[in-house]
Design a protein around this motif. Structure first.
Motif, PDB file in Angstrom:
ATOM      1  N   ARG A  17      -2.499   6.273   8.479  1.00  0.00           N
ATOM      2  CA  ARG A  17      -2.457   6.413   9.887  1.00  0.00           C
ATOM      3  C   ARG A  17      -1.040   6.471  10.530  1.00  0.00           C
ATOM      4  NH1 ARG A  17      -6.465   3.618  12.756  1.00  0.00           N
ATOM      5  NH2 ARG A  17      -8.372   2.985  11.016  1.00  0.00           N
ATOM      6  N   GLY A  18       0.042   6.469   9.542  1.00  0.00           N
ATOM      7  CA  GLY A  18       1.363   6.541   9.995  1.00  0.00           C
ATOM      8  C   GLY A  18       1.896   5.579  11.165  1.00  0.00           C
ATOM      9  N   GLU A  19       1.286   4.545  10.848  1.00  0.00           N
ATOM     10  CA  GLU A  19       1.597   3.571  11.943  1.00  0.00           C
ATOM     11  C   GLU A  19       2.341   2.189  11.475  1.00  0.00           C
ATOM     12  OE1 GLU A  19      -2.190   2.903  15.344  1.00  0.00           O
ATOM     13  OE2 GLU A  19      -2.558   2.125  13.282  1.00  0.00           O
ATOM     14  N   ALA A  20       2.069   1.819   9.993  1.00  0.00           N
ATOM     15  CA  ALA A  20       2.673   0.667   9.760  1.00  0.00           C
ATOM     16  C   ALA A  20       4.279   0.450   9.848  1.00  0.00           C
ATOM     17  CB  ALA A  20       2.399   0.848   8.065  1.00  0.00           C
ATOM     18  N   LEU A  21       4.877   1.462   9.337  1.00  0.00           N
ATOM     19  CA  LEU A  21       6.401   1.328   9.469  1.00  0.00           C
ATOM     20  C   LEU A  21       7.007   1.021  10.820  1.00  0.00           C
ATOM     21  CD1 LEU A  21       7.765   3.248   6.565  1.00  0.00           C
ATOM     22  CD2 LEU A  21       7.561   0.772   6.617  1.00  0.00           C
ATOM     23  N   PRO A  22       6.570   2.074  11.826  1.00  0.00           N
ATOM     24  CA  PRO A  22       7.026   1.888  13.418  1.00  0.00           C
ATOM     25  C   PRO A  22       6.635   0.524  13.792  1.00  0.00           C
ATOM     26  CG  PRO A  22       5.516   3.847  13.029  1.00  0.00           C
ATOM     27  CD  PRO A  22       5.896   3.416  11.819  1.00  0.00           C
ATOM     28  N   ALA A  75       3.970   9.461  11.780  1.00  0.00           N
ATOM     29  CA  ALA A  75       4.271  10.432  10.813  1.00  0.00           C
ATOM     30  C   ALA A  75       3.790   9.857   9.468  1.00  0.00           C
ATOM     31  CB  ALA A  75       5.713  10.199  10.839  1.00  0.00           C
ATOM     32  N   THR A  76       3.283  10.536   8.977  1.00  0.00           N
ATOM     33  CA  THR A  76       2.758  10.312   7.615  1.00  0.00           C
ATOM     34  C   THR A  76       2.648  11.602   6.733  1.00  0.00           C
ATOM     35  OG1 THR A  76       0.701   9.542   6.497  1.00  0.00           O
ATOM     36  CG2 THR A  76       0.278  10.902   8.336  1.00  0.00           C
ATOM     37  N   SER A  77       2.835  11.356   5.357  1.00  0.00           N
ATOM     38  CA  SER A  77       2.800  12.344   4.460  1.00  0.00           C
ATOM     39  C   SER A  77       1.709  12.311   3.730  1.00  0.00           C
ATOM     40  CB  SER A  77       3.908  11.989   3.436  1.00  0.00           C
ATOM     41  OG  SER A  77       3.742  10.729   2.922  1.00  0.00           O
ATOM     42  N   LYS A  78       0.572  11.800   3.978  1.00  0.00           N
ATOM     43  CA  LYS A  78      -0.797  11.669   3.444  1.00  0.00           C
ATOM     44  C   LYS A  78      -1.865  12.363   4.173  1.00  0.00           C
ATOM     45  CE  LYS A  78       1.430   7.197   2.387  1.00  0.00           C
ATOM     46  NZ  LYS A  78       1.438   5.786   2.532  1.00  0.00           N
ATOM     47  N   LEU A  79      -1.797  12.882   5.261  1.00  0.00           N
ATOM     48  CA  LEU A  79      -2.702  14.021   5.666  1.00  0.00           C
ATOM     49  C   LEU A  79      -2.267  15.325   5.383  1.00  0.00           C
ATOM     50  CD1 LEU A  79      -4.340  12.100   8.542  1.00  0.00           C
ATOM     51  CD2 LEU A  79      -5.287  12.468   6.169  1.00  0.00           C
ATOM     52  N   GLU A  88       0.756  -1.119  -0.032  1.00  0.00           N
ATOM     53  CA  GLU A  88       0.019  -0.080  -0.143  1.00  0.00           C
ATOM     54  C   GLU A  88       0.880   1.201   0.055  1.00  0.00           C
ATOM     55  OE1 GLU A  88      -4.088  -1.807   2.051  1.00  0.00           O
ATOM     56  OE2 GLU A  88      -2.952  -0.206   3.184  1.00  0.00           O
ATOM     57  N   ASN A  89       2.044   1.213   0.953  1.00  0.00           N
ATOM     58  CA  ASN A  89       2.933   2.221   0.833  1.00  0.00           C
ATOM     59  C   ASN A  89       3.210   2.519  -0.503  1.00  0.00           C
ATOM     60  OD1 ASN A  89       2.403   2.743   3.316  1.00  0.00           O
ATOM     61  ND2 ASN A  89       4.347   2.110   4.372  1.00  0.00           N
ATOM     62  N   ALA A  90       4.007   1.500  -1.381  1.00  0.00           N
ATOM     63  CA  ALA A  90       4.271   1.570  -2.741  1.00  0.00           C
ATOM     64  C   ALA A  90       3.678   2.171  -3.538  1.00  0.00           C
ATOM     65  CB  ALA A  90       4.959   0.051  -3.146  1.00  0.00           C
TER      66      ALA A  90
HETATM   67  P1  ADP Z   1       1.192   5.817   6.281  1.00  0.00           P
HETATM   68  O1  ADP Z   1       1.410   5.004   5.101  1.00  0.00           O
HETATM   69  O2  ADP Z   1      -0.037   5.570   7.100  1.00  0.00           O
HETATM   70  O3  ADP Z   1       1.435   7.035   6.082  1.00  0.00           O
HETATM   71  P2  ADP Z   1       3.391   4.272   7.085  1.00  0.00           P
HETATM   72  O4  ADP Z   1       4.161   3.855   8.414  1.00  0.00           O
HETATM   73  O5  ADP Z   1       3.157   3.236   6.244  1.00  0.00           O
HETATM   74  O6  ADP Z   1       2.341   5.146   7.183  1.00  0.00           O
HETATM   75  O7  ADP Z   1       4.499   5.054   6.341  1.00  0.00           O
HETATM   76  C1  ADP Z   1       4.971   6.304   6.643  1.00  0.00           C
HETATM   77  C2  ADP Z   1       5.556   7.389   5.604  1.00  0.00           C
HETATM   78  O8  ADP Z   1       6.722   6.756   4.923  1.00  0.00           O
HETATM   79  C3  ADP Z   1       4.467   7.570   4.700  1.00  0.00           C
HETATM   80  O9  ADP Z   1       3.676   8.348   4.939  1.00  0.00           O
HETATM   81  C4  ADP Z   1       5.338   7.761   3.197  1.00  0.00           C
HETATM   82  O10 ADP Z   1       5.688   9.258   3.154  1.00  0.00           O
HETATM   83  C5  ADP Z   1       6.541   7.181   3.711  1.00  0.00           C
HETATM   84  N1  ADP Z   1       7.052   5.882   2.889  1.00  0.00           N
HETATM   85  C6  ADP Z   1       6.689   4.515   3.294  1.00  0.00           C
HETATM   86  N2  ADP Z   1       6.838   3.691   2.312  1.00  0.00           N
HETATM   87  C7  ADP Z   1       7.303   4.412   1.176  1.00  0.00           C
HETATM   88  C8  ADP Z   1       7.679   3.879  -0.271  1.00  0.00           C
HETATM   89  N3  ADP Z   1       7.603   2.743  -0.317  1.00  0.00           N
HETATM   90  N4  ADP Z   1       7.838   5.099  -1.154  1.00  0.00           N
HETATM   91  C9  ADP Z   1       7.759   6.225  -0.553  1.00  0.00           C
HETATM   92  N5  ADP Z   1       7.580   6.739   0.652  1.00  0.00           N
HETATM   93  C10 ADP Z   1       7.030   5.632   1.511  1.00  0.00           C
END
Ligand code: ADP
Ligand code: MG
Length: 590
Positions: free
Chosen positions: A94-99, A76-80, A32-34
């Motif tokens: 939600r900015g939750e997945a990666l952490p 932390a998210t770039s999506k809102l 989903e991030n991709a």
């Molecule tokens: P979310 O997707 O809810 O924003 P994530 O924890 O999944 O939260 O990701 C945090 C942030 O990392 C994303 O908002 C995005 O800016 C950046 N990011 C994560 N994966 C990628 C990726 N594959 N390519 C570019 N940016 C990414």
């Protein structure tokens, strides 16, 4: 105990409990991030079912150094960009997945963003960032999943089962985004820009081709629309694996839509069978809330009843169209088979005809100890024949059945209840419930005789179905079926229960569907056992099946000989006895 603010690593691990359930959920978040990063090519590799490593490579826009550093921070998210939660156009927010993922594994991210002098690599465990020669898109590598939380590790299933779950996730996103190409483990390919039917065939299998009905409707305004394909009623699966539902492009598993789909097929499909579909529902974003669960597969509709009614109406109308097509085709066919009842009534024109017909009807009464299959289904069974002669006195006629607790079958109603007569009682038998009870008791009490095969039976299947079957190999063995993978795309059966000559290809596909939908469970063995036995009974005798009198009587005799024959396995009654005295009350004779 005093109140304490939890440290970040613990908060993340708790969040991971919800977001990161298994390798498939990691893959889902990373894919989903991709997609959110604008990628149109995503390559996923899963090693040892995801335990050792999960790698997702995309050709999206990547991250600059500052964003990379923030990406693994909580919330932390770039999506809102603004604070409007009702207008979410990204898959994540939600900015939750990666952490969360980083708190239960070792994450390494390589990424390149246009304008940066070079790519960057982040080691999430140490937080260290260093220049890398990565020069396009992003690669996220998740190693040693759950090594830090061994309790979770125990819940992972076998490698094949985990890969299957990953595949289901890839398929769901591949259905949602046909403009994007997906590759999993260099084995499954979903090329970009396939049209919907091509994509559906790649995801669901080639058997769908020519058997899907197109849906395209809106509710008269732009507020609610639906498009996609649903299967003809003759094309169905044993589980919901091939039902793909989307709301505003987002894959969902929503009760309202699933319920509406079931309701639409109610008259044309058995409740335990599932139509295939890819349905895309479009709604004004203000009429639906996608921010319901962390896994984000559920939605809340503002007006669920309206959505449900719209779906049912649209699908029913489409199904009715095909029914009409079939009816008019068969009406035009000169040799169309004449229904059984019409044959009979057409042949009986006067009293003599009726007498001849009755005189020639042969009734077969079986001894009650024999094998169920043979009695009901094998006309060559060595049972004595009784000619029912209408001229005989009623007393003589009933004699044969006097010692039989459930009496003499006199007919069937609604193709699902058998009526029987016994002394001064009317007995009503639920034929499906009766059949279930008998089958279950047979399975419970009889050891299975296994027969090795001189030539193995080879069944061709898709890779994912082979994987599914291989996860239940031990259970199948307990049920007398010994099999193994035969290359990537076939299963070879080496031993089977003696006398069970089934449509093995069909049965294995059904089991694969179920395993893929429901995973591996403790009850699976019992279910498989029962399923096999059911098939051994020729998959037969459901509600809806016409029986002749000798089949009805054979069934009655079997219920009498079955332990707890009065109840089906689910506790529903198998038969009811209604004294004629009660009928007298109804007819005000008493
Ligand atoms: P979310 O997707 O809810 O924003 P994530 O924890 O999944 O939260 O990701 C945090 C942030 O990392 C994303 O908002 C995005 O800016 C950046 N990011 C994560 N994966 C990628 C990726 N594959 N390519 C570019 N940016 C990414
Ligand atoms: Mg995300």
């Amino acid at each position: 105990m005093s109140v304490r603010i939890l440290p970040d690593f613990l908060v993340n691990q708790i969040a991971a409990g919800e977001v990161v359930e298994n390798p498939a959920s990691v893959v889902k978040e990373l894919m989903e991030n991709a997609l959110d990063a604008g990628a149109d090519q995503i390559v996923v590799d899963v090693v040892d079912g995801g335990r050792t490593s999960i790698t997702v490579v995309d050709n999206g826009r990547g991250m600059n150094r500052a964003d990379l550093e923030k990406s693994i921070m909580r919330h932390a998210t770039s999506k809102l960009p603004d604070d409007d939660l009702t207008n979410i156009t990204y898959m994540g927010f939600r900015g939750e997945a990666l952490p969360s993922i980083a708190s239960v594994s070792d994450v390494t991210i390589d990424t390149y963003h246009a304008g940066e002098p070079n790519g960057w690599q982040l080691n999430a465990t140490t937080g260290e960032i260093k220049p890398s020669n990565w020069d396009s898109g992003t690669r996220i590598r998740v190693q040693n999943l759950f090594a830090k939380v061994p309790a979770r590790l125990k819940f992972l299933r076998g490698d094949r089962a985990e890969v299957m779950s990953v595949l289901e996730i890839v398929k769901r996103l591949a259905m949602a985004r046909r403009d994007v190409g997906f590759v999993l483990n260099n084995k499954w390919f979903f090329p970009k820009n396939q049209d919907l039917l091509e994509r559906m065939a790649a995801v669901m299998g080639d058997d769908i081709l020519g058997r899907m009905l197109e849906i395209n409707a809106d509710s008269g305004s732009t507020e609610l629309s639906i498009h996609g394909f649903i299967s003809e009623p003759t094309l169905r699966r044993a589980s919901s694996v091939d039902q793909f539902l989307f709301v505003n492009g987002r894959p969902v598993k929503d009760k309202v839509i699933v319920g509406a789909l079931r309701a639409a097929y109610m008259d044309v499909m058995h409740a335990r069978e599932f139509p295939l579909c890819a349905l895309f529902l479009g709604l004004n974003p203000h009429n639906v809330d996608v921010n319901v669960s962390p896994a984000k597969t559920e939605v809340h509709f503002l007006e669920p009843a309206h959505v449900r009614a719209f779906i049912i109406k649209t699908l029913r109308a489409r199904l009715a169209e095909t029914m009409n097509e079939h009816v008019s085709v068969s009406q035009n066919m000169v040799d169309a088979p004449v229904p059984h009842q019409m044959n009979l009534s057409a042949g009986i024109r006067n009293c003599d005809d009726i007498k001849n017909f009755n005189n020639s009807s042969v009734m077969r009464v079986c001894d009650s100890g024999g094998d169920y299959n043979k009695k009901v289904f094998d006309n060559r069974a060595s049972c004595p024949d009784f000619v029912i002669n209408n001229q005989e006195e009623p007393a003589t006629r009933v004699d044969v059945f006097d010692d039989m607790p459930l009496g003499r079958a006199i007919g069937q109603i609604g193709d699902k209840y058998i009526l029987a007569e016994k002394e001064n009682n009317l007995i009503i038998v639920d034929q499906h419930a009766a059949h279930e009870r008998i089958t279950y008791e047979r399975v419970r009490t009889h050891a299975i005789k296994v027969q090795p095969l001189l030539t193995p039976i080879v069944v061709n299947m898709r890779i994912e179905d082979v994987n599914a079957i291989m996860t239940v190999v031990d259970e199948l063995k307990l049920s007398g079926v010994v099999l193994d993978a035969f290359g990537d795309t076939a299963i070879a059966i080496f031993e089977k229960p003696a006398d069970w000559d089934l449509d093995w290809a069909h049965l294995l596909h059904e089991i694969a569907d179920e395993v893929r939908a429901n995973g591996h469970s403790v009850q699976l063995n019992e279910k498989l056992h029962l399923k096999l036995a059911n098939w051994a009974c020729h998959h037969s005798l459901r509600a809806g099946q016409k029986l002749d009198l000798n089949q009805m009587n054979a069934l009655l005799r079997d219920i009498e000989n079955t332990t707890r024959g009065g109840q089906c396995n689910h506790g529903r009654p198998v038969y009811k006895v209604i004294p004629i005295a009660d009928l007298d009350v109804i007819f005000e004779r008493s």
